[in-house]
Design a protein around this motif. Structure first.
Motif, PDB file in Angstrom:
ATOM      1  N   ALA A  21     114.636  10.223  51.744  1.00  0.00           N
ATOM      2  CA  ALA A  21     114.103  11.214  52.441  1.00  0.00           C
ATOM      3  C   ALA A  21     112.742  11.305  52.762  1.00  0.00           C
ATOM      4  O   ALA A  21     111.995  12.474  52.813  1.00  0.00           O
ATOM      5  CB  ALA A  21     115.084  12.331  51.995  1.00  0.00           C
ATOM      6  N   ASP A  22     112.172  10.131  52.910  1.00  0.00           N
ATOM      7  CA  ASP A  22     110.727  10.159  52.888  1.00  0.00           C
ATOM      8  C   ASP A  22     109.908  10.541  51.796  1.00  0.00           C
ATOM      9  O   ASP A  22     108.810  11.306  51.681  1.00  0.00           O
ATOM     10  CB  ASP A  22     110.134  10.767  54.265  1.00  0.00           C
ATOM     11  CG  ASP A  22     110.226  10.083  55.560  1.00  0.00           C
ATOM     12  OD1 ASP A  22     110.381   8.812  55.472  1.00  0.00           O
ATOM     13  OD2 ASP A  22     110.292  10.508  56.571  1.00  0.00           O
ATOM     14  N   ILE A  23     110.338  10.578  50.669  1.00  0.00           N
ATOM     15  CA  ILE A  23     109.543  10.862  49.290  1.00  0.00           C
ATOM     16  C   ILE A  23     109.829   9.543  48.338  1.00  0.00           C
ATOM     17  O   ILE A  23     110.427   8.683  48.176  1.00  0.00           O
ATOM     18  CB  ILE A  23     110.623  12.139  48.420  1.00  0.00           C
ATOM     19  CG1 ILE A  23     110.877  13.247  49.340  1.00  0.00           C
ATOM     20  CG2 ILE A  23     110.154  12.376  47.192  1.00  0.00           C
ATOM     21  CD1 ILE A  23     109.790  14.147  49.259  1.00  0.00           C
ATOM     22  N   VAL A  24     108.419   9.455  47.811  1.00  0.00           N
ATOM     23  CA  VAL A  24     108.395   8.439  46.678  1.00  0.00           C
ATOM     24  C   VAL A  24     107.761   8.922  45.620  1.00  0.00           C
ATOM     25  O   VAL A  24     106.813   9.965  45.735  1.00  0.00           O
ATOM     26  CB  VAL A  24     107.381   7.201  47.460  1.00  0.00           C
ATOM     27  CG1 VAL A  24     108.304   6.521  48.554  1.00  0.00           C
ATOM     28  CG2 VAL A  24     106.184   7.656  47.993  1.00  0.00           C
ATOM     29  N   ALA A  25     107.856   8.420  44.582  1.00  0.00           N
ATOM     30  CA  ALA A  25     107.219   8.613  43.215  1.00  0.00           C
ATOM     31  C   ALA A  25     106.182   7.525  42.884  1.00  0.00           C
ATOM     32  O   ALA A  25     106.355   6.472  43.341  1.00  0.00           O
ATOM     33  CB  ALA A  25     108.321   8.641  42.025  1.00  0.00           C
ATOM     34  N   ALA A  57     105.588  13.423  49.516  1.00  0.00           N
ATOM     35  CA  ALA A  57     106.368  13.220  50.793  1.00  0.00           C
ATOM     36  C   ALA A  57     105.202  12.616  51.787  1.00  0.00           C
ATOM     37  O   ALA A  57     104.223  12.930  52.053  1.00  0.00           O
ATOM     38  CB  ALA A  57     106.584  14.770  51.209  1.00  0.00           C
ATOM     39  N   LEU A  58     105.974  11.498  52.548  1.00  0.00           N
ATOM     40  CA  LEU A  58     105.243  10.978  53.594  1.00  0.00           C
ATOM     41  C   LEU A  58     105.249  11.316  54.733  1.00  0.00           C
ATOM     42  O   LEU A  58     104.738  10.920  55.608  1.00  0.00           O
ATOM     43  CB  LEU A  58     105.684   9.194  53.358  1.00  0.00           C
ATOM     44  CG  LEU A  58     105.898   8.849  52.021  1.00  0.00           C
ATOM     45  CD1 LEU A  58     106.252   7.230  52.591  1.00  0.00           C
ATOM     46  CD2 LEU A  58     104.385   8.749  51.335  1.00  0.00           C
ATOM     47  N   THR A  59     105.838  12.791  54.915  1.00  0.00           N
ATOM     48  CA  THR A  59     105.989  13.525  56.318  1.00  0.00           C
ATOM     49  C   THR A  59     105.327  14.671  56.185  1.00  0.00           C
ATOM     50  O   THR A  59     105.023  15.080  55.245  1.00  0.00           O
ATOM     51  CB  THR A  59     107.579  13.452  56.656  1.00  0.00           C
ATOM     52  OG1 THR A  59     107.817  14.302  57.761  1.00  0.00           O
ATOM     53  CG2 THR A  59     108.118  14.488  55.609  1.00  0.00           C
ATOM     54  N   ARG A  65     115.533  21.012  51.957  1.00  0.00           N
ATOM     55  CA  ARG A  65     116.151  21.314  50.503  1.00  0.00           C
ATOM     56  C   ARG A  65     116.348  20.109  49.716  1.00  0.00           C
ATOM     57  O   ARG A  65     115.858  20.022  48.606  1.00  0.00           O
ATOM     58  CB  ARG A  65     117.461  21.987  50.723  1.00  0.00           C
ATOM     59  CG  ARG A  65     117.279  23.430  51.104  1.00  0.00           C
ATOM     60  CD  ARG A  65     118.565  24.205  51.029  1.00  0.00           C
ATOM     61  NE  ARG A  65     118.524  25.461  51.926  1.00  0.00           N
ATOM     62  CZ  ARG A  65     118.200  26.705  51.321  1.00  0.00           C
ATOM     63  NH1 ARG A  65     118.150  26.813  50.136  1.00  0.00           N
ATOM     64  NH2 ARG A  65     118.351  27.737  52.104  1.00  0.00           N
ATOM     65  N   ARG A  66     116.826  19.008  50.373  1.00  0.00           N
ATOM     66  CA  ARG A  66     117.311  17.656  49.625  1.00  0.00           C
ATOM     67  C   ARG A  66     115.712  17.262  49.176  1.00  0.00           C
ATOM     68  O   ARG A  66     115.501  16.915  48.033  1.00  0.00           O
ATOM     69  CB  ARG A  66     117.762  16.728  50.537  1.00  0.00           C
ATOM     70  CG  ARG A  66     117.991  15.381  49.931  1.00  0.00           C
ATOM     71  CD  ARG A  66     118.732  14.514  50.726  1.00  0.00           C
ATOM     72  NE  ARG A  66     118.761  13.334  50.124  1.00  0.00           N
ATOM     73  CZ  ARG A  66     118.427  11.998  50.769  1.00  0.00           C
ATOM     74  NH1 ARG A  66     118.251  11.931  52.017  1.00  0.00           N
ATOM     75  NH2 ARG A  66     118.822  11.081  49.809  1.00  0.00           N
ATOM     76  N   GLN A  67     114.706  17.017  49.946  1.00  0.00           N
ATOM     77  CA  GLN A  67     113.275  16.798  49.784  1.00  0.00           C
ATOM     78  C   GLN A  67     112.749  17.718  48.509  1.00  0.00           C
ATOM     79  O   GLN A  67     112.062  16.928  47.530  1.00  0.00           O
ATOM     80  CB  GLN A  67     112.341  16.850  50.875  1.00  0.00           C
ATOM     81  CG  GLN A  67     112.681  15.681  51.868  1.00  0.00           C
ATOM     82  CD  GLN A  67     111.863  15.927  53.148  1.00  0.00           C
ATOM     83  OE1 GLN A  67     111.892  17.037  53.528  1.00  0.00           O
ATOM     84  NE2 GLN A  67     111.325  14.802  53.522  1.00  0.00           N
ATOM     85  N   GLN A  68     112.874  18.867  48.690  1.00  0.00           N
ATOM     86  CA  GLN A  68     112.361  19.622  47.660  1.00  0.00           C
ATOM     87  C   GLN A  68     113.235  19.471  46.133  1.00  0.00           C
ATOM     88  O   GLN A  68     112.406  19.586  45.033  1.00  0.00           O
ATOM     89  CB  GLN A  68     112.454  21.228  47.598  1.00  0.00           C
ATOM     90  CG  GLN A  68     111.618  21.437  49.020  1.00  0.00           C
ATOM     91  CD  GLN A  68     111.974  22.985  49.432  1.00  0.00           C
ATOM     92  OE1 GLN A  68     113.009  23.742  49.173  1.00  0.00           O
ATOM     93  NE2 GLN A  68     111.327  23.530  50.337  1.00  0.00           N
TER      94      GLN A  68
END
Length: 70
Positions: A21-25, A57-59, A65-68
């Motif tokens: 979902a455009d999230i990376v750690a 977040a890359l966006t 909600r999923r990204q959060q």
């Protein structure tokens, strides 16, 4: 000029982000060969957003909600 190595790293990060979902750690980026200065550069210059410490977040769109929760 962008090196082949840089291009391959960017493709890997985009593929990873697409699955998440455009999230990376940060730990994922470091495992993929990135350095902390490279990550900081992306946050400062290319608009990656800090969701939580070490999570980006890359966006630029509002977080879902999923990204959060990721």
């Amino acid at each position: 000029m962008v090196s082949l190595w840089t291009h391959e790293m960017n493709v890997h990060v985009r593929e990873l982000a697409a699955r998440q979902a455009d999230i990376v750690a940060a730990w994922q980026l470091l495992a993929a060969g990135w350095t902390r200065p490279m990550i900081i550069h992306r946050v400062r210059r290319q608009g990656w957003r800090v969701v939580h410490r070490g999570v980006y977040a890359l966006t630029h769109a509002p977080l879902t909600r999923r990204q959060q929760r990721i």
